[in-house]
Design a protein around this motif. Sequence first.
Motif: not given
Length: 261
Positions: A18-27
């Motif tokens: 989930f944290a990587l998913f949110i990071r991908t969206i932001r990046s």
Amino acid sequence: MATVSKRSRLAVWKDVIFALFIRTIRSQFNDKFGLSWAVVNPVSFILILSVIRGRLEGGTTHTLDTFTFMACGMLTVQMFLSALGASAGVIKKNKALFAFRQVRPISAFIASGLFELLVKVLVLLSVVLAMYFLKIDILLANPLLFIIAQLAIFITAGAIGAMFAIATAFIPEIDKIRGMLTRPLFFISGVFFSLQDLPRDIWIYFQWNPILHAIELSRQAVSPSFGAVGVSLNFLLGCALVSLFISLCCYQVYWKRAISN
């Protein structure tokens, strides 16, 4: 005295994804256009190509509305290319995070895949909305076949991309080879044509391509009158399972060396 609760590995893995998913969206969407650009770009491309093809064909192609015909092809090949590219760049983009013991490449692969799937669902909904405003009949005779074909090609792309990601970690030049190999796919995967348009003698030169099978089956799912020939759902599912199996084997053997290389 405060008690320390110990989380299971599955809970930790879920939180990492989930944290990587949110990071991908932001990046991926930290500019002014944000997520809308990922939707507007392919939809506008489909509209332009559909208008051009529609003028040549007179509005229908093999009993399908030309917009629907082109949309099935464009959505499928764009899903394959975007999932392949995103998966192939996972290790390189997240290499600094792998210093944390809880973060492993498999979590990054899953998070990247979920993000690409979310984007393509939004693109599909935007295409349906465009069809509504253009007063084009929205038909889907076999939703299950459409979903299976799209998920199969998505899994195939993600698995092949994972193999490229691992190989690129050892030989960076392989990423350039991937770019060269994917360029012709847009023209040989049935986006602008159907297998029915070609002589049977040369079908064998196109039937190795799982993207072509996914596109033709998606058109068949929209309307049975399309009459897809020369394609097989079993072949498409076989490509997905074999590529996934091989990629998992490669990952199991090489992931530690790939992130430390």
